[in-house]
Design a protein around this motif. Structure first.
Motif, PDB file in Angstrom:
ATOM      1  N   VAL A 115       0.879  -1.260   0.186  1.00 42.40           N
ATOM      2  CA  VAL A 115       0.055  -0.095  -0.050  1.00 42.40           C
ATOM      3  C   VAL A 115       0.914   1.063  -0.017  1.00 42.40           C
ATOM      4  O   VAL A 115       1.514   1.567   0.924  1.00 42.40           O
ATOM      5  N   ASP A 116       0.882   1.896  -1.180  1.00 42.12           N
ATOM      6  CA  ASP A 116       1.795   3.376  -1.142  1.00 42.12           C
ATOM      7  C   ASP A 116       1.088   4.037  -2.311  1.00 42.12           C
ATOM      8  O   ASP A 116       0.525   3.579  -3.256  1.00 42.12           O
ATOM      9  N   ASP A 117       1.021   5.228  -2.046  1.00 42.84           N
ATOM     10  CA  ASP A 117       0.499   6.174  -3.245  1.00 42.84           C
ATOM     11  C   ASP A 117       1.516   6.618  -4.105  1.00 42.84           C
ATOM     12  O   ASP A 117       1.025   7.276  -5.242  1.00 42.84           O
ATOM     13  N   ASN A 118       2.886   6.133  -4.108  1.00 38.53           N
ATOM     14  CA  ASN A 118       3.677   6.202  -4.975  1.00 38.53           C
ATOM     15  C   ASN A 118       3.766   5.349  -5.952  1.00 38.53           C
ATOM     16  O   ASN A 118       4.002   4.183  -5.648  1.00 38.53           O
ATOM     17  N   LEU A 119       3.155   5.339  -7.281  1.00 38.19           N
ATOM     18  CA  LEU A 119       3.413   4.251  -8.373  1.00 38.19           C
ATOM     19  C   LEU A 119       4.642   3.781  -8.511  1.00 38.19           C
ATOM     20  O   LEU A 119       4.699   2.441  -8.730  1.00 38.19           O
ATOM     21  N   ASN A 122      -4.387   3.429  -1.816  1.00 42.56           N
ATOM     22  CA  ASN A 122      -4.835   4.274  -0.504  1.00 42.56           C
ATOM     23  C   ASN A 122      -5.419   3.441   0.204  1.00 42.56           C
ATOM     24  O   ASN A 122      -5.447   1.973  -0.097  1.00 42.56           O
ATOM     25  N   GLY A 123      -6.171   3.962   1.397  1.00 43.54           N
ATOM     26  CA  GLY A 123      -6.632   3.077   2.490  1.00 43.54           C
ATOM     27  C   GLY A 123      -8.043   2.306   2.051  1.00 43.54           C
ATOM     28  O   GLY A 123      -7.970   1.016   2.252  1.00 43.54           O
ATOM     29  N   GLN A 124      -8.559   2.915   1.327  1.00 41.63           N
ATOM     30  CA  GLN A 124      -9.941   2.512   0.740  1.00 41.63           C
ATOM     31  C   GLN A 124      -9.749   1.358  -0.183  1.00 41.63           C
ATOM     32  O   GLN A 124     -10.276   0.312   0.089  1.00 41.63           O
ATOM     33  N   GLU A 125      -8.691   1.518  -1.149  1.00 44.50           N
ATOM     34  CA  GLU A 125      -8.679   0.564  -1.984  1.00 44.50           C
ATOM     35  C   GLU A 125      -7.906  -0.828  -1.183  1.00 44.50           C
ATOM     36  O   GLU A 125      -8.299  -2.114  -1.508  1.00 44.50           O
ATOM     37  N   ALA A 126      -7.364  -0.329  -0.194  1.00 49.03           N
ATOM     38  CA  ALA A 126      -6.607  -1.672   0.417  1.00 49.03           C
ATOM     39  C   ALA A 126      -7.535  -2.457   0.967  1.00 49.03           C
ATOM     40  O   ALA A 126      -7.686  -3.801   1.330  1.00 49.03           O
ATOM     41  N   THR A 127      -8.733  -1.656   1.762  1.00 50.59           N
ATOM     42  CA  THR A 127      -9.492  -2.322   2.526  1.00 50.59           C
ATOM     43  C   THR A 127     -10.386  -3.069   1.798  1.00 50.59           C
ATOM     44  O   THR A 127     -10.864  -4.200   2.297  1.00 50.59           O
ATOM     45  N   GLN A 128     -10.784  -2.528   0.481  1.00 43.73           N
ATOM     46  CA  GLN A 128     -11.656  -3.180  -0.577  1.00 43.73           C
ATOM     47  C   GLN A 128     -10.837  -4.624  -0.747  1.00 43.73           C
ATOM     48  O   GLN A 128     -11.566  -5.828  -1.052  1.00 43.73           O
ATOM     49  N   LYS A 129      -9.486  -4.731  -1.095  1.00 40.45           N
ATOM     50  CA  LYS A 129      -8.769  -5.885  -1.371  1.00 40.45           C
ATOM     51  C   LYS A 129      -8.813  -7.080  -0.190  1.00 40.45           C
ATOM     52  O   LYS A 129      -8.868  -8.227  -0.333  1.00 40.45           O
ATOM     53  N   PHE A 130      -8.752  -6.477   0.935  1.00 43.62           N
ATOM     54  CA  PHE A 130      -8.743  -7.109   2.158  1.00 43.62           C
ATOM     55  C   PHE A 130     -10.100  -7.774   2.383  1.00 43.62           C
ATOM     56  O   PHE A 130     -10.423  -9.051   3.085  1.00 43.62           O
ATOM     57  N   GLN A 131     -11.221  -7.203   1.519  1.00 42.82           N
ATOM     58  CA  GLN A 131     -12.514  -7.851   1.595  1.00 42.82           C
ATOM     59  C   GLN A 131     -12.705  -8.990   0.735  1.00 42.82           C
ATOM     60  O   GLN A 131     -13.655  -9.828   0.932  1.00 42.82           O
ATOM     61  N   ILE A 185       3.150   5.155   5.490  1.00 36.83           N
ATOM     62  CA  ILE A 185       2.614   5.620   6.479  1.00 36.83           C
ATOM     63  C   ILE A 185       1.499   6.992   5.988  1.00 36.83           C
ATOM     64  O   ILE A 185       0.322   7.170   6.211  1.00 36.83           O
ATOM     65  N   VAL A 186       2.314   7.786   5.073  1.00 38.81           N
ATOM     66  CA  VAL A 186       1.556   8.716   4.443  1.00 38.81           C
ATOM     67  C   VAL A 186       0.868   8.394   3.288  1.00 38.81           C
ATOM     68  O   VAL A 186       1.301   8.247   2.090  1.00 38.81           O
ATOM     69  N   LEU A 187      -0.548   8.497   3.413  1.00 34.77           N
ATOM     70  CA  LEU A 187      -1.419   8.068   2.247  1.00 34.77           C
ATOM     71  C   LEU A 187      -2.423   9.005   2.087  1.00 34.77           C
ATOM     72  O   LEU A 187      -2.934   9.808   3.012  1.00 34.77           O
ATOM     73  N   PRO A 188      -2.933   9.102   0.927  1.00 29.57           N
ATOM     74  CA  PRO A 188      -4.193  10.110   0.932  1.00 29.57           C
ATOM     75  C   PRO A 188      -5.363   9.468   1.711  1.00 29.57           C
ATOM     76  O   PRO A 188      -5.537   8.498   1.685  1.00 29.57           O
ATOM     77  N   GLY A 189      -6.261  10.493   2.313  1.00 27.63           N
ATOM     78  CA  GLY A 189      -7.220   9.841   2.953  1.00 27.63           C
ATOM     79  C   GLY A 189      -6.622   9.425   4.341  1.00 27.63           C
ATOM     80  O   GLY A 189      -6.031  10.271   4.923  1.00 27.63           O
ATOM     81  N   ILE A 190      -7.157   8.117   4.811  1.00 23.43           N
ATOM     82  CA  ILE A 190      -6.506   7.899   5.984  1.00 23.43           C
ATOM     83  C   ILE A 190      -5.060   7.356   6.034  1.00 23.43           C
ATOM     84  O   ILE A 190      -4.894   6.949   4.768  1.00 23.43           O
TER      85      ILE A 190
END
Lengths: 263, 122
Positions: free
Chosen positions: B10-14, B36-45, B56-61
């Motif tokens: 999980v990193d916002d740097n491509l 971002n955190g939202q995308e990561a949460t969806q993958k975990f679902q 640590i530093v991500l857009p959003g949470i």
């Protein structure tokens, strides 16, 4: 009642002191601003450096064994330059840092080898190491590595072309000494007096932060820095660290004072 | 939920995602990425991961908030934190989280590979 007046001499001394305090405050404010800016810049620079380092690592593991040696050499050059830039970025981030050192028993030979990996030096500059085998230091290895990389880099810069840098490490029951000596042109007394001043440099393309950082990092790890230099006689930078009971295996005279200081 | 030896980056740097996933895949690991955190949460679902490497530093949470949010439903996932900011409040907090390690950028790829493989194989 007659008002007491201060002598002209005392007034002048007071004025001098106020001026000095004002200058010190300005210097501290300037360093704090530089530190903040440096710390933010270093964070931004770490991203692309990390990506480039990853890409070099990937290329290295995927190059076939029969690849031209020059290709590998050029990847090595890229990695060395990235490491040099990483050292600069490390300097910048430590300027604004309040992070305490993460100290543990660290192998000095490993720290020195890692420091040498992070410097860019001309091939004509020889490095001679004399490090007591298995010598350990209670320190944050990344901080002492960065301090040594700065010192060795300064020596390499001073030598410019041919010359020798010696890194000597000795230990007594109470002290670890790491000495970096070069046989370069040395420094005048004026230059030597300013060597720890932030932004002071004798080279146009240097940041002038190296030795400020060295003193900060070594101090944070319980050590001291001494610089000896004379024109024509080269320069020696001596780092001294007191040894702790758990390093030596037996009590030392200086231990109790240092442990008390550690709290 | 499918359970494989998988790693989520999980990193916002491509550039970080591309290079790290190629490196970890070269070492035989299955890697997914999220920016971002939202995308990561969806993958975990969709599936669980053995290891999540989180900036640590991500857009959003923030990465740390993400870890705190994921942990109750994914107690077996081990988290590694990465950051470019060595002296921020979040970096200091990361050391207090129950994570396997906090690695500073520029990362030592060898160190990350060893850490991840140790967790996946262990």
């Amino acid at each position: 009642m007659k008002k007491r007046t201060r002598s002209g001499k005392t007034k002048a001394a007071d004025g001098q002191l106020a001026l000095q305090l004002g200058e010190e405050r300005l210097k501290a404010e300037r360093l704090a601003t530089i530190g903040l800016l440096a710390s933010r810049l270093s964070g931004e620079l770490r991203q692309p450096l990390s990506v480039i380092r990853n890409a070099i690592y990937f290329l290295n593991i995927h190059l076939s064994t029969d690849v031209d040696d020059k290709v590998r050499k050029h990847l090595g050059i890229m990695l060395r330059e990235i490491n040099g830039a990483t050292r600069l970025v490390g300097n910048l981030s430590y300027l604004g840092s309040t992070r305490p050192p993460e100290r543990g028993m660290s192998d000095i030979e490993v720290i020195v080898a890692a420091a040498l990996d992070h410097i860019v030096r001309p091939p004509e500059v020889r490095i001679r190491l004399a490090i007591k085998p298995d010598a350990m230091l209670f320190c944050d290895p990344s901080q002492v590595r960065l301090a040594l990389a700065n010192i060795i880099s300064n020596s390499a810069q001073a030598l410019q072309s041919e010359g020798e840098i010696k890194v000597i490490c000795t230990q007594t029951a109470t002290e670890t000494r790491i000495e970096v000596t070069d046989n370069g042109p040395g420094m005048t007394r004026d230059v030597l007096a300013q060597v720890f001043e932030p932004l002071f440099t004798t080279a146009e393309h240097r940041t002038g932060l190296g030795m400020t950082i060295v003193r900060h990092l070594v101090g944070a790890n319980g050590g001291t820095v001494e610089v000896k230099s004379e024109p024509g006689k080269g320069t020696t930078v001596l780092l001294r660290f007191a040894r702790f009971e758990h390093e030596t295996g037996f009590p030392t005279k200086t231990n109790s004072a240092h442990q008390a200081k550690e709290g | 939920m499918e359970k494989n030896s998988r790693v989520l980056l999980v990193d916002d740097n491509l550039g970080m995602l591309e290079t790290l996933s190629d490196i970890l895949e070269s070492h035989g690991l299955k890697v997914d990425t999220a920016t971002n955190g939202q995308e990561a949460t969806q993958k975990f679902q969709v599936q669980s991961y053995d290891v999540a490497v989180v900036d640590i530093v991500l857009p959003g949470i923030s990465g740390l908030e993400l870890i705190r949010k994921l942990r109750p439903d994914h107690p077996d996932t081990r988290f590694i934190v990465i950051t470019a900011y060595t002296d921020t409040k979040l970096a200091r907090e990361a050391h207090e989280e129950n994570v396997v390690g906090v690695l500073y950028k520029p990362l030592d790829p060898d160190k990350l590979v060893t850490m991840v493989k140790g967790l996946v194989n262990g």
